[in-house]
Design a protein around this motif. Structure first.
Motif, mmCIF file in Angstrom:
data_model
loop_
_atom_site.group_PDB
_atom_site.id
_atom_site.type_symbol
_atom_site.label_atom_id
_atom_site.label_comp_id
_atom_site.label_asym_id
_atom_site.label_seq_id
_atom_site.Cartn_x
_atom_site.Cartn_y
_atom_site.Cartn_z
ATOM 1 N N CYS A 179 -56.925 65.327 -40.455
ATOM 2 C CA CYS A 179 -55.712 64.844 -41.116
ATOM 3 C C CYS A 179 -55.945 63.471 -41.742
ATOM 4 N N ALA A 180 -56.642 62.623 -41.012
ATOM 5 C CA ALA A 180 -56.941 61.292 -41.551
ATOM 6 C C ALA A 180 -57.805 61.395 -42.800
ATOM 7 N N ALA A 181 -58.765 62.346 -42.803
ATOM 8 C CA ALA A 181 -59.620 62.541 -43.980
ATOM 9 C C ALA A 181 -58.793 63.013 -45.176
ATOM 10 N N GLU A 182 -57.823 63.886 -44.919
ATOM 11 C CA GLU A 182 -56.960 64.355 -46.010
ATOM 12 C C GLU A 182 -56.174 63.193 -46.610
ATOM 13 N N HIS A 183 -55.643 62.343 -45.749
ATOM 14 C CA HIS A 183 -54.887 61.191 -46.248
ATOM 15 C C HIS A 183 -55.787 60.232 -47.021
ATOM 16 N N LYS A 184 -57.004 60.071 -46.558
ATOM 17 C CA LYS A 184 -57.933 59.174 -47.242
ATOM 18 C C LYS A 184 -58.277 59.712 -48.621
ATOM 19 N N ARG A 185 -58.564 61.038 -48.711
ATOM 20 C CA ARG A 185 -58.904 61.633 -50.006
ATOM 21 C C ARG A 185 -57.717 61.583 -50.947
ATOM 22 N N TYR A 186 -56.515 61.774 -50.404
ATOM 23 C CA TYR A 186 -55.315 61.706 -51.239
ATOM 24 C C TYR A 186 -55.142 60.301 -51.815
ATOM 25 N N ASP A 187 -55.376 59.279 -50.989
ATOM 26 C CA ASP A 187 -55.270 57.898 -51.470
ATOM 27 C C ASP A 187 -56.323 57.614 -52.538
ATOM 28 N N GLU A 188 -57.548 58.153 -52.347
ATOM 29 C CA GLU A 188 -58.607 57.956 -53.337
ATOM 30 C C GLU A 188 -58.230 58.603 -54.670
ATOM 31 N N LEU A 189 -57.701 59.834 -54.616
ATOM 32 C CA LEU A 189 -57.310 60.518 -55.841
ATOM 33 C C LEU A 189 -56.162 59.800 -56.527
ATOM 34 N N GLN A 190 -55.211 59.305 -55.752
ATOM 35 C CA GLN A 190 -54.090 58.568 -56.332
ATOM 36 C C GLN A 190 -54.577 57.317 -57.043
ATOM 37 N N ALA A 191 -55.588 56.669 -56.471
ATOM 38 C CA ALA A 191 -56.125 55.451 -57.085
ATOM 39 C C ALA A 191 -56.831 55.759 -58.405
ATOM 40 N N MET A 192 -57.355 56.996 -58.556
ATOM 41 C CA MET A 192 -58.061 57.387 -59.775
ATOM 42 C C MET A 192 -57.112 57.697 -60.926
ATOM 43 N N ILE A 193 -55.846 57.956 -60.638
ATOM 44 C CA ILE A 193 -54.894 58.353 -61.675
ATOM 45 C C ILE A 193 -54.406 57.110 -62.406
#
Length: 739
Positions: free
Chosen positions: A175-189
Motif C-alpha cells: 500500500c505504501a508503494a502504491e501511494h509513493k508511485r501515485y505521488d511520483e506520477l502526480q508530480a510528473m503531471i
C-alpha cells in the motif's frame, strides 16, 4: 468503358465531391495513425512511464494506517479453549492408543513413565496481551496433542490462531508503494504534459473512431463511385459504349444485375436482424443495397433516355460486347445462390467479405487518385524529356518504360492498379516520343506486369500470409529472377519486331543534354525526398507496401500544388487540376472496385462447388509435369476473370494443396501463379489489363497501315501475350526439368 470528355463543372462536383471527401478521410485516417504512433513514442521518451499518465492516475484505495487495525486479541473464551485442548507433554500416552507426541525443542524433559498429567486448571482471566494487540502465549508452548490434531483435521486448520503479522506487514508495504508511485506520477503531471496529452489522446480517439469506420468508408466509396460510373457509362466492358443500342444493352444488363444484388443485400440485412448473430453489420448491407438501387435507377433512366451524343443504330453483337464485365459475374453468382443453393443473401455475404480487407481496397482508390494527379503534372513530361536526348528508338524506349514502371507497380501491389493509375501518362509519352499506336498501347497494358514479383509487392505479402510453407524473402528472391527473365524476353521481342534501326545517341552529346533537362525534375525529386524523410525521421514511418499509398499520395498532393502555382497563367490552377483528377478517379474507382467486388462473389461459386479440386481428382494426374500443364491453363483463366487479391485467396484454398501433393515446390508454384495471372490479364477475350489500358487512354486514332501484317495490326495484343506465355512456360517447366 466510355465517359464524357468534359462534363459541366456543377455535375463534376456533384459526382466527385462525395468521393473526394471519402478519399480525404482515408488519407486523414492514415496520417493521424502515423502521427499518433509517433506522439506516443515522443511522450514515452520525454516522460518515462507516459503510458501511466496519459490520463489522471486514480488514487490508491488502500490506507496504510487501517491495515490490520481490525485484528482483535484473543478473548478469555479463546484462551480457555486453548488450555482445554492443550497438548500433553511429550512422551505422554495419547488417548485411544495414539502414538505419543514427539518432543519439541521448547518442551521440558519428559517426566517418569508413571507420572500423572497435571490437572486441567481454568485459565486466568488476565492472560498477558502483547503490545501489538495479539494474545500473549506462554514462553514454552506445549506441543500439539491428539485432540489438537483431531480439531485440525475436522476444521481444516488450527483450532484457534492469531492474525498473520507477516501478511499484514506485506500489505502495508504494498500500500505504501502504491501511494509513493501515485505521488511520483502526480508530480510528473506538469502543464506541458497536460497540453501534450490532450493533443495525443484526442488524436488517439479520432484515430480509433476512424479505424472502426474503415469498412463503412469503403462501402460508401464503392457505392458513390459505382453510381457515378453508371451515370457516365464508365464501367469496364469488352467494348466501349458507342451507339444507342450499345447503351441500352449495357444498361439493361446492369439493371437486371443491380436489382438482383440489391435483393441479395436486403436478404442479408433481414438475415442479420432476425438471427441476432454478430456476423456482419446490417447497416453495411443497407448501404450496399442503396448503392445498387441507385445504380439501377440510373440504368432505367438511361434506357428511357439514352445519351444524345451517342451514334444512332448499332449491332446486337457489338452491343453485347459493351455489357460490363461485372454484370456477367454478378448474374452467374446470383443465379447460383438463388437457383442452386436457395441462399438469397449469398452474393451480399461475399460482398461483405471484401470489407474485411477494407484497407487494401481503399489503397486501390488512393493509388488510382495518385495516378490521375500524376497525369495532370509535368513530371512525366520532364522525365521523358530527360530520356529523349539519347534518341532511343521506340522499341528501346518501351524497354526503359517497362523497367522503370516495375518499381511503382511493386509498391502499388498489382499491375492493374498501375495501369489504371499511370497508363494514360505512359501512352501519351510513348506517342510523343514517336512510338506507333499499337506499340504504345502494348507498352501501356504490360507496363505493370514486370513488377508484381518484386519487393515489397503487397500481393506477394498476402501469398506468404495465406501459405505457411513459403516466406516473403523466398518469394522476393525468386521474383528478382522472374523479373530479369521477363525483362530480357521483352527486350528480345521488341528488338526482333522493330520497324526501323535501333538508334542511340552518342553519350558525349546525350549526357550533357540529359543533365540539362533533368534540372526541371529537381523540385519534384526534392518534394519526394523531403516527404519521405519527414515521414521517416519525424514519424518513424518508412516507405513500405503498407505506407506507400499514403506517402505517395501526400507527395502527389504537394506536387499538384507546386505545379499549379508555378505553371503559366493559361494552364490549369491547383483547383482545376484537383477537380479534374478526382473526377476521373471517381469513374475509375467505381469501374475497378465494382469489378473486384463481383469477382469475389464469382470466385465463391468455384470455391463452394469445389470445382477445381474435383476436376484435379477426376483427371488423376500422376506426375508433376501433367499437374503443372493443367495449372498453367487454370491460372490463365483465373487471371482473365478475377482481380489479383481474390484470385490469390481462391488459389490458396483450392490449388495450393494439390501442388504440394504433386511435389511441386511452394516457391515454384507461386511464381507460376503470379506469371500465369499476368498472362491472363493480357489474354483475350477478357484481357483485363488491355481493357484498363483502353479505358484510361480513351479512343485514339490507329495509325497502323491497312496493308500491315497480321502481327502489326494486332501488335498491342500479340506482343504482350507472346512474351508472357514464353515466360510462363519457362517459369513453370524449367525448374521441373532441373529437379
Amino acid at each position: 468503358m466510355s465517359h464524357e470528355a468534359a462534363p459541366s463543372p456543377v455535375r463534376t462536383w456533384l459526382s466527385t465531391l462525395p468521393a473526394l471527401l471519402v478519399l480525404l478521410l482515408a488519407v486523414a485516417q492514415g496520417t493521424s495513425e502515423v502521427v499518433q504512433a509517433r506522439m506516443l513514442a515522443v511522450g514515452e521518451q520525454t516522460w518515462p512511464g507516459y503510458s501511466e499518465i496519459r490520463y489522471d492516475p486514480k488514487p490508491p484505495e488502500c490506507d496504510v494506517d487501517k491495515i490490520g487495525a481490525d485484528a482483535k486479541p484473543k478473548s478469555a473464551d479463546d484462551a480457555m479453549l486453548d488450555d482445554m485442548f492443550a497438548t500433553p507433554p511429550a512422551g505422554a500416552p495419547a488417548p485411544d492408543g495414539a502414538a505419543p507426541a514427539a518432543p519439541t525443542p521448547d518442551a521440558a524433559a519428559p517426566p517418569p513413565a508413571d507420572a500423572v498429567p497435571p490437572a486441567i486448571q481454568p485459565p486466568s482471566p488476565t492472560a498477558p496481551v502483547a503490545t501489538d494487540g495479539t494474545a500473549g502465549t506462554p514462553a514454552a508452548a506445549p506441543p500439539k496433542g491428539a485432540d489438537d490434531a483431531l480439531l485440525d483435521d475436522m476444521f481444516g486448520g488450527a483450532a484457534a490462531t492469531g492474525p498473520n503479522t507477516e501478511a499484514i506487514a506485506a500489505a502495508k508495504a504494498a500500500c505504501a508503494a502504491e501511494h509513493k508511485r501515485y505521488d511520483e506520477l502526480q508530480a510528473m503531471i506538469t502543464p506541458s504534459l497536460k497540453a501534450f496529452r490532450v493533443m495525443e489522446t484526442t488524436l488517439s480517439a479520432v484515430t480509433s473512431v476512424g479505424r472502426q469506420s474503415f469498412e463503412g468508408w469503403l462501402v460508401l466509396l464503392i457505392a458513390i463511385c459505382a453510381a457515378t460510373a453508371s451515370a457516365l457509362q464508365g464501367h469496364i466492358g469488352l467494348r466501349n459504349v458507342v451507339t444507342v443500342m450499345d447503351s441500352r444493352a449495357s444498361n439493361l444488363a446492369q439493371l437486371v444485375v443491380n436489382v438482383l444484388v440489391a435483393y441479395s443485400c436486403v436478404a442479408r440485412y433481414n438475415l442479420l436482424v432476425d438471427s441476432g448473430l454478430d456476423q456482419g453489420s446490417p447497416t453495411l448491407a443497407l448501404v450496399w443495397a442503396a448503392g445498387f438501387i441507385a445504380m439501377a435507377g440510373i440504368n432505367a433512366a438511361l434506357i428511357a433516355r439514352p445519351d444524345p451524343s451517342l451514334k444512332q443504330g448499332g449491332s446486337i453483337s457489338h452491343a453485347l460486347l459493351a455489357v460490363p464485365l461485372y454484370c456477367s459475374m454478378g448474374f452467374f453468382a446470383s443465379v447460383w445462390f438463388l437457383g442452386f443453393e436457395s441462399y438469397p443473401a449469398g452474393v451480399a455475404n461475399y460482398l461483405d467479405k471484401i470489407t474485411g480487407q477494407a484497407g487494401i481496397y481503399l489503397q486501390v482508390g488512393l493509388y488510382v487518385w495518385a495516378g490521375m494527379m500524376l497525369k495532370r503534372t509535368r513530371v512525366a513530361h520532364y522525365l521523358f524529356d530527360a530520356i529523349r536526348p539519347w534518341g532511343l528508338a521506340p522499341e528501346l524506349l518501351a524497354v526503359v518504360v517497362l523497367i522503370l514502371s516495375a518499381v511503382p507497380t511493386a509498391y502499388s501491389g498489382a499491375s492493374g492498379i498501375w495501369v489504371m493509375a499511370a497508363g494514360a501518362t505512359v501512352y501519351d509519352e510513348m506517342r510523343r516520343s514517336g512510338a506507333r499506336h499499337r506499340l504504345a498501347l502494348a507498352t501501356t497494358a504490360v507496363s505493370g506486369s514486370l513488377g508484381v514479383v518484386l519487393s515489397p509487392c503487397l500481393l506477394v505479402v498476402i501469398v506468404a500470409s495465406l501459405n505457411k510453407g513459403v516466406t516473403t524473402s523466398e518469394l522476393f528472391e525468386a521474383g528478382r529472377w522472374v523479373f530479369l527473365l521477363t525483362a530480357v524476353l521483352f527486350t528480345i521481342a521488341l528488338i526482333a519486331t522493330r520497324m526501323g534501326k535501333l538508334t542511340l545517341a552518342s553519350p558525349a552529346k546525350a549526357v550533357p543534354a540529359m543533365l540539362t533537362e533533368s534540372r526541371k525534375l529537381l523540385p519534384y525529386v526534392g518534394i519526394l525526398i523531403a516527404t519521405v524523410v519527414v515521414f521517416a525521421l519525424f514519424f518513424d514511418t518508412w516507405l513500405t507496401e503498407h505506407t506507400s499509398a499514403l506517402i505517395l499520395l501526400d507527395v502527389m498532393l504537394l506536387i499538384i500544388v507546386w505545379d499549379g502555382l508555378t505553371s503559366s497563367p493559361e494552364d490549369d490552377g491547383v483547383g482545376a487540376r484537383l477537380a479534374g483528377s478526382t473526377h476521373e478517379t471517381t469513374i475509375h474507382i467505381g469501374a475497378l472496385l465494382t469489378l473486384m467486388a463481383m469477382s469475389v462473389s464469382f470466385g465463391a461459386i468455384v470455391e463452394r462447388a469445389d470445382l477445381m479440386t474435383t476436376f484435379m481428382q477426376w483427371m488423376s494426374f500422376n506426375s508433376p509435369f501433367e499437374t503443372m500443364m493443367l495449372f498453367v491453363c487454370i491460372l490463365v483463366v483465373i487471371g482473365m476473370t478475377m482481380d489479383p487479391y481474390g484470385a490469390v485467396i481462391l488459389v490458396s484454398a483450392t490449388l495450393a494443396h494439390v501442388a504440394a501433393d504433386a511435389h511441386i515446390g511452394a516457391v515454384h508454384f507461386w511464381m507460376t501463379v503470379l506469371v500465369g495471372f499476368e498472362l491472363g490479364y493480357l489474354t483475350p477475350p477478357v484481357a483485363l489489363n488491355q481493357l484498363l489500358a483502353r479505358s484510361v487512354v480513351g479512343e485514339q486514332e490507329d495509325d497502323t497501315p491497312a496493308d500491315a501484317s497480321f502481327w502489326r495490326r494486332h501488335e498491342d495484343t500479340l506482343l504482350p501475350v507472346t512474351v508472357m506465355a514464353v515466360a510462363l512456360l519457362i517459369v513453370a517447366f524449367v525448374p521441373l526439368m532441373m529437379a
